[in-house]
Design a protein around this motif. Structure first.
Motif, PDB file in Angstrom:
ATOM      1  N   HIS A   1       7.730  -3.681  -2.613  1.00  0.00           N
ATOM      2  CA  HIS A   1       7.602  -4.976  -3.276  1.00  0.00           C
ATOM      3  C   HIS A   1       6.480  -4.957  -4.298  1.00  0.00           C
ATOM      4  N   SER A   2       5.366  -4.372  -3.930  1.00  0.00           N
ATOM      5  CA  SER A   2       4.210  -4.398  -4.825  1.00  0.00           C
ATOM      6  C   SER A   2       4.505  -3.730  -6.147  1.00  0.00           C
ATOM      7  N   LYS A   3       5.382  -2.762  -6.094  1.00  0.00           N
ATOM      8  CA  LYS A   3       5.694  -2.073  -7.349  1.00  0.00           C
ATOM      9  C   LYS A   3       6.345  -3.015  -8.319  1.00  0.00           C
ATOM     10  N   THR A   4       7.159  -3.895  -7.793  1.00  0.00           N
ATOM     11  CA  THR A   4       7.925  -4.727  -8.706  1.00  0.00           C
ATOM     12  C   THR A   4       7.340  -6.119  -8.893  1.00  0.00           C
ATOM     13  N   CYS A   5       6.493  -6.511  -8.016  1.00  0.00           N
ATOM     14  CA  CYS A   5       5.964  -7.870  -8.112  1.00  0.00           C
ATOM     15  C   CYS A   5       5.155  -8.033  -9.384  1.00  0.00           C
ATOM     16  N   GLY A   6       5.372  -9.086 -10.078  1.00  0.00           N
ATOM     17  CA  GLY A   6       4.588  -9.332 -11.275  1.00  0.00           C
ATOM     18  C   GLY A   6       5.093  -8.607 -12.501  1.00  0.00           C
ATOM     19  N   THR A   7       6.023  -7.694 -12.299  1.00  0.00           N
ATOM     20  CA  THR A   7       6.545  -7.019 -13.485  1.00  0.00           C
ATOM     21  C   THR A   7       7.708  -7.794 -14.063  1.00  0.00           C
TER      22      THR A   7
ATOM     23  N   ARG B   1       9.586  -5.336  11.547  1.00  0.00           N
ATOM     24  CA  ARG B   1       9.962  -6.398  10.621  1.00  0.00           C
ATOM     25  C   ARG B   1      10.257  -7.686  11.341  1.00  0.00           C
ATOM     26  N   LYS B   2      11.026  -7.544  12.410  1.00  0.00           N
ATOM     27  CA  LYS B   2      11.471  -8.768  13.062  1.00  0.00           C
ATOM     28  C   LYS B   2      10.451  -9.330  14.030  1.00  0.00           C
ATOM     29  N   HIS B   3       9.844  -8.452  14.752  1.00  0.00           N
ATOM     30  CA  HIS B   3       9.000  -8.942  15.827  1.00  0.00           C
ATOM     31  C   HIS B   3       7.535  -8.595  15.635  1.00  0.00           C
ATOM     32  N   GLY B   4       7.249  -8.018  14.554  1.00  0.00           N
ATOM     33  CA  GLY B   4       5.885  -7.567  14.391  1.00  0.00           C
ATOM     34  C   GLY B   4       5.066  -8.531  13.565  1.00  0.00           C
ATOM     35  N   GLU B   5       3.817  -8.274  13.601  1.00  0.00           N
ATOM     36  CA  GLU B   5       2.917  -9.102  12.825  1.00  0.00           C
ATOM     37  C   GLU B   5       2.963  -8.625  11.381  1.00  0.00           C
ATOM     38  N   LYS B   6       2.976  -9.561  10.476  1.00  0.00           N
ATOM     39  CA  LYS B   6       3.082  -9.177   9.076  1.00  0.00           C
ATOM     40  C   LYS B   6       1.695  -8.906   8.523  1.00  0.00           C
ATOM     41  N   LYS B   7       1.362  -7.657   8.619  1.00  0.00           N
ATOM     42  CA  LYS B   7      -0.013  -7.304   8.267  1.00  0.00           C
ATOM     43  C   LYS B   7      -0.196  -7.003   6.798  1.00  0.00           C
TER      44      LYS B   7
ATOM     45  N   SER C   1       6.099   0.247   4.118  1.00  0.00           N
ATOM     46  CA  SER C   1       6.951   0.713   3.026  1.00  0.00           C
ATOM     47  C   SER C   1       7.615  -0.456   2.312  1.00  0.00           C
ATOM     48  N   ASP C   2       7.964  -1.491   3.057  1.00  0.00           N
ATOM     49  CA  ASP C   2       8.516  -2.675   2.410  1.00  0.00           C
ATOM     50  C   ASP C   2       7.500  -3.262   1.445  1.00  0.00           C
ATOM     51  N   TRP C   3       6.279  -3.319   1.947  1.00  0.00           N
ATOM     52  CA  TRP C   3       5.229  -3.901   1.126  1.00  0.00           C
ATOM     53  C   TRP C   3       5.000  -3.093  -0.135  1.00  0.00           C
ATOM     54  N   LYS C   4       4.988  -1.801   0.011  1.00  0.00           N
ATOM     55  CA  LYS C   4       4.779  -0.951  -1.161  1.00  0.00           C
ATOM     56  C   LYS C   4       5.877  -1.156  -2.163  1.00  0.00           C
TER      57      LYS C   4
ATOM     58  N   LYS D   1       0.211  -7.673   2.932  1.00  0.00           N
ATOM     59  CA  LYS D   1       0.378  -8.839   2.085  1.00  0.00           C
ATOM     60  C   LYS D   1       0.285  -8.453   0.621  1.00  0.00           C
ATOM     61  N   CYS D   2       1.225  -8.962  -0.124  1.00  0.00           N
ATOM     62  CA  CYS D   2       1.189  -8.680  -1.553  1.00  0.00           C
ATOM     63  C   CYS D   2       0.012  -9.396  -2.187  1.00  0.00           C
ATOM     64  N   GLU D   3      -0.699  -8.641  -2.996  1.00  0.00           N
ATOM     65  CA  GLU D   3      -1.884  -9.218  -3.624  1.00  0.00           C
ATOM     66  C   GLU D   3      -1.529 -10.334  -4.582  1.00  0.00           C
ATOM     67  N   LYS D   4      -0.448 -10.149  -5.282  1.00  0.00           N
ATOM     68  CA  LYS D   4      -0.175 -11.052  -6.381  1.00  0.00           C
ATOM     69  C   LYS D   4       0.492 -12.334  -5.926  1.00  0.00           C
ATOM     70  N   CYS D   5       1.448 -12.204  -5.048  1.00  0.00           N
ATOM     71  CA  CYS D   5       2.191 -13.415  -4.711  1.00  0.00           C
ATOM     72  C   CYS D   5       2.014 -13.815  -3.264  1.00  0.00           C
ATOM     73  N   SER D   6       1.236 -13.069  -2.543  1.00  0.00           N
ATOM     74  CA  SER D   6       0.912 -13.327  -1.139  1.00  0.00           C
ATOM     75  C   SER D   6       2.131 -13.343  -0.225  1.00  0.00           C
ATOM     76  N   LYS D   7       3.104 -12.599  -0.586  1.00  0.00           N
ATOM     77  CA  LYS D   7       4.257 -12.473   0.311  1.00  0.00           C
ATOM     78  C   LYS D   7       3.895 -11.452   1.386  1.00  0.00           C
ATOM     79  N   ARG D   8       4.370 -11.698   2.589  1.00  0.00           N
ATOM     80  CA  ARG D   8       3.891 -10.874   3.691  1.00  0.00           C
ATOM     81  C   ARG D   8       4.963  -9.938   4.211  1.00  0.00           C
ATOM     82  N   TYR D   9       4.534  -8.779   4.623  1.00  0.00           N
ATOM     83  CA  TYR D   9       5.453  -7.787   5.153  1.00  0.00           C
ATOM     84  C   TYR D   9       4.864  -7.144   6.392  1.00  0.00           C
ATOM     85  N   ALA D  10       5.766  -6.794   7.306  1.00  0.00           N
ATOM     86  CA  ALA D  10       5.295  -6.112   8.509  1.00  0.00           C
ATOM     87  C   ALA D  10       5.325  -4.608   8.331  1.00  0.00           C
ATOM     88  N   VAL D  11       6.229  -4.137   7.502  1.00  0.00           N
ATOM     89  CA  VAL D  11       6.387  -2.699   7.342  1.00  0.00           C
ATOM     90  C   VAL D  11       5.723  -2.279   6.031  1.00  0.00           C
TER      91      VAL D  11
END
Lengths: 436, 461
Positions: free
Chosen positions: B159-165, B134-140, B154-157, B142-152
């Motif tokens: 977020h994706s569940k709730t994004c746009g809802t 999270r802190k030092h990694g590349e944020k690979k 599980s974080d991304w998943k 990316k949320c499809e809907k809002c283009s927010k980026r995550y390195a981990v």
């Protein structure tokens, strides 16, 4: 309702000045007459469906407006008064601003062609402008543009790209000063304000100086911006300056410690073609950290020399635009009607006011393509590509709209930089960022 | 004395005697080994624990253990062994040795990181991996809907569940599914303008407060408007609730949740009655609490009234004392807080204007509106896991005001709020130190209404 300065009855007197040339034109007239007969039953002004007669010649039926208009433009450029007269009359019969796309295009282009033929473009433009002025209240403009932004990324595309570039270029600066010359009533800035408030650790101070072409609604817009900035907790200052004459650091109130961004959305085209280079140099004198330019992708420069070429381009662009509007809005949308009406001025201005100086400025409306703007800008600035993050943001934005919209990143060939918004594969908007 | 570990050498970790090297850890380290099983704060490891420094490669590596038959990768050897059983391959689970029973902590390989120091090592292998990512990694990711980026991932998943809802509801009643159009709309919304027009004189306060919240509570008629609109301010509209007409719930929050006519009229009559009592020319005055609690807008802006806390704003720049004692919801608080709701510090300017109680509320809310402790939303009865009760309600009103975010998911929604209202500069005045008496400021005589309200999901709209 547009004040149409012409009626079928008045056509003939105006056309007597034309040198008539009726040799080769009979075939065309016959063909046109055939079309005419076919469409006589299509007079209904509010229907959006084609009559069953047209089913045999669907190709023609769908494109009758462009064909007729093209013929008419040709007749005008050849100064064939008989043919022109005939075609104008026919178009008038078939056109309607309340019909389907073809009827609308026919209606608005007819007006411009008539003005061109009768050399009354200036007068018509002035009339249209004053009518528009009366109808442009803050409420109606606001409603219009917000609705437009909801259904189409036409304007928001440029906003997202520009905001992204501005935020990146001014990252870390404590005092920001954005010089905004746009035609979108500051709808670009709320999201930027929100980003400033939430993204950075230290919210910078933002000063927004808007150069307005018609400042009357800007006052109220400014008030809303100030309130919103307060809500967001961004220290904010808003100024409106009328006109483009004062583009200097002093004239715009740029302080030494401010980081400057110049934002032009649909603005450069409103300046006379000869003045554009000076304007860009004036931007340079402000020492901006970033200049963002968003323009519609069309080439309307050549009206003087090559009317037909310019006409084709105009027709192509506005056909796209009208089709886009039709597919984006609901069928009975008032906003769509208003947006279409807004086009009438541009079309008249581009096609019928060629070369003549329109006193009191008005707006030039001669668009140029991205490549052409690049040439101009590259003399003074260097391209500043949009980062991947910004591109991703734009892609995410497009996903929120209906399908048909897409993003194309220019690959640097032909020395073009920037990104294009495409509608059904056709590039319609070009957005770019530049640095000193 | 850490030794950098290569892949597969985890078992050869040095034993690090933390007491020797770290300055910041606990003092009570006996020289000999005493296995302590107490749990430490994150990043404050058990000094007796074995410190392991893994290389970035190791940390980022996933599925290092590969099955030779099908190529499937596993993060742990044990998992691979169990998998091999399925292939009828020989397998052997490694035994846990006594040595390995020792607690391990891990340091972050990034030198500039606070967790690089052994005294701030993290105790969990998965934890250090995620931290590093999270802190030092590349944020690979990316949320499809809002283009927010995550390195981990599980974080991304998550977020994706709730994004746009989420849905956003403006005070004017319009609902948006897109955040950007909501923001733009908000900036131009009439509700925002109305609000500010009423409190124009307060502008000097506003720079720090960011104060204009687009209330839709307008008008001069006391009861109905307030009843109608107040809930709309507080209640985030959830996806499912939208069908219900906002105006049909005419109850102010504290009245509980039913929208029965009876209650509504009761509220209204109370309000009117109180209004009467005040008999102010400006027709304002507080709506609640007909007794001494009532503070009329006519009163000078007394310092006792800590309006701010009602919505949890910190009016740090005001000259008023902003004590922390009354920062939570009025509903669950002691009386003094109540009046403050209505005695705006901005009062003096209001005396001349025709201020209705609703307008006062607006102002009050507006002041608080810019602060945003998102977690309050949860306490307000949004679908939040917080248990209610007064402590749950602290300071968190502010975030609700003016934004009416509709959050249809759980606590994380609260965090999202902070995006709208910059949290960083706002410190919510802190909660009452527990135990606020429930005030019967409506004169309804029900002590329990307030906490009940707080505790339950607000379905007023």
């Amino acid at each position: 309702m547009d004040t149409t300065p012409y009626t079928p009855n008045n056509l003939s007197p105006h056309l007597t000045t034309f040198h008539s040339n009726n040799n080769q034109n009979h075939d065309t007239i016959d063909e046109v007459a055939a079309l005419d007969n076919m469409h006589r039953s299509n007079h209904s002004h509010t229907s959006t469906s084609r009559s069953s007669d047209a089913s045999e010649t669907t190709e023609d039926a769908n494109k009758w407006a462009s064909r007729l208009l093209r013929e008419c433009a040709k007749a005008i450029s050849e100064r064939d008064s008989t043919k022109t007269h005939h075609l104008l009359w026919m178009l008038n019969e078939l056109a309607s601003p309340y019909g389907d796309c073809d009827q609308k295009l026919a209606s608005y282009f007819l007006q411009a062609l008539f003005c061109k033929a009768t050399e009354s473009g200036e007068r018509c433009y002035k009339t249209l402008s004053s009518v528009a002025e009366k109808n442009h209240s803050f409420d109606s403009m606001r409603k219009l543009i917000l609705k437009f932004q909801e259904v189409s990324p036409w304007t928001t595309f440029g906003h997202v790209a520009s905001n992204g570039a501005i935020l990146e270029a001014l990252e870390g600066e404590p005092k920001l000063h954005i010089i905004d010359i746009s035609n979108t009533l500051c709808t670009q800035w709320p999201t930027l304000l929100e980003a400033l408030a939430t993204r950075n650790d230290e919210t910078p101070h933002l000063k927004l100086t808007v150069l307005a072409f018609a400042g009357s609604v800007m006052k109220e817009v400014g008030q809303r911006m100030e309130k919103f900035a307060r809500l967001m907790g961004v220290p904010f200052q808003f100024n409106v300056i009328n006109g483009l004459s004062e583009i200097t650091k002093e004239g715009l109130g740029i302080a030494e410690d401010e980081a400057v961004a110049v934002n032009c959305v649909g603005a450069l085209r409103r300046v006379e073609v000869e003045e554009r280079e000076n304007l860009i140099r004036a931007f340079k004198s402000l020492s901006p950290k970033v200049v963002t330019v968003v323009e519609e992708e069309a080439d309307f420069r050549g009206s003087g020399e090559d009317f037909l070429k310019c006409f084709e381009e105009c027709l192509r662009f506005y056909t796209l635009y009208f089709e886009m509007l039709e597919e984006s809005f609901a069928a009975t949308s008032n906003e769509r009607l208003m947006l279409e009406r807004e086009c009438s001025r541009s079309i008249v201005r581009v096609l019928a006011c060629c070369g003549e100086e329109v006193e009191d400025g008005g707006e030039c409306e001669r668009r140029e393509r991205g490549t052409q703007w690049c040439e101009r800008l590259r003399n003074v600035f260097s391209p500043f590509g949009f980062s991947d993050d910004v591109v991703d943001d734009v892609k995410a934005l497009l996903k929120r709209y209906q399908p048909g919209w897409s993003l194309v990143v220019s690959q640097g060939e032909d020395h073009v930089s920037g990104i294009y918004l495409t509608w059904k594969e056709e590039p319609v908007i070009w957005a770019s960022a530049w640095k000193p | 004395m850490l030794r950098k570990m290569d892949e597969g050498e985890i078992t050869h970790a040095f034993h690090q005697n933390l007491t020797a090297s770290s300055a910041a850890s606990n003092n009570n380290n006996p020289p000999h080994h005493v296995l302590k099983r107490k749990r430490n704060l994150p990043g404050n490891p058990d000094p007796e624990a074995e410190v392991i420094a893994l290389s970035p490669k190791t940390l980022m590596a996933t599925n290092r253990f590969l099955c030779e038959t099908c190529g499937k990768g596993f993060q742990r050897d044990q998992n691979l062994q169990l998998h091999r059983r399925g292939h009828n391959l020989p397998w052997k689970l490694k035994q846990r040795t006594g040595k390995e029973a020792k607690k391990r902590v891990y340091v972050c390989p990034e030198k500039s990181c606070v967790h690089h120091d052994p005294s701030r090592a993290l105790g969990d292998l998965t934890g250090i991996k995620k931290h590093f990512c999270r802190k030092h990694g590349e944020k690979k990711w990316k949320c499809e809907k809002c283009s927010k980026r995550y390195a981990v991932q599980s974080d991304w998943k998550a977020h994706s569940k709730t994004c746009g809802t989420r849905e956003y509801k403006c005070d004017c009643g319009t609902i948006f599914s897109r955040r950007d159009s909501f923001i733009t709309h908000r900036a131009f919304c009439d509700a925002l303008a109305e609000e500010t027009a009423r409190v124009n004189a307060v502008s000097d306060m506003n720079t720090s407060l960011g104060g204009n919240i687009g209330y839709n509570v307008m008008g001069t008629s006391l009861g109905h408007n307030m009843a109608t609109h107040f809930p709309s301010i507080f209640k985030p509209v959830s996806n499912t609730d939208e069908t219900s007409n906002q105006t049909s719930r005419g109850l102010p929050l504290w009245m509980g949740q039913t929208s029965s006519q009876a209650q509504e009229t009761m509220v209204n009559s109370n309000l009117r009655e109180i209004h009467h009592q005040l008999g102010s020319a400006t027709s304002s005055g507080t709506i609640y609490g007909g007794n001494s609690l009532v503070q009329c807008s006519n009163l000078p802006p007394s310092n006792n009234y800590q309006l701010s806390w009602v919505f949890g704003t910190k009016l740090s720049n005001t000259s008023q004392e902003l004590t922390t004692s009354t920062t939570s919801l009025p509903l669950c608080n002691n009386n003094t807080s109540v009046p403050s709701l209505y005695s705006s510090q901005h009062q003096p300017h209001q005396t001349s204007s025709n201020m209705s109680a609703t307008a006062l509320l607006q102002k009050a809310a507006q002041i608080g509106a810019t602060s945003s402790d998102p977690s309050w939303l949860g306490s307000l009865g949004l679908k939040c896991g917080n248990s209610q009760g007064q402590d749950g309600n602290n300071n968190k009103f502010s975030g609700m005001y003016g934004s009416s975010f509709v959050l249809s998911e759980a606590d994380n929604s609260a965090c999202d709020m902070s995006q709208m209202h910059p949290l960083k500069r706002r410190h919510i005045l802190n909660e009452e130190s527990g135990g606020g008496q429930t005030r019967d400021f409506l004169g309804v005589g029900v002590q329990n209404h307030l906490p009940t309200f707080i505790n339950q999901r607000v379905d007023l709209i």
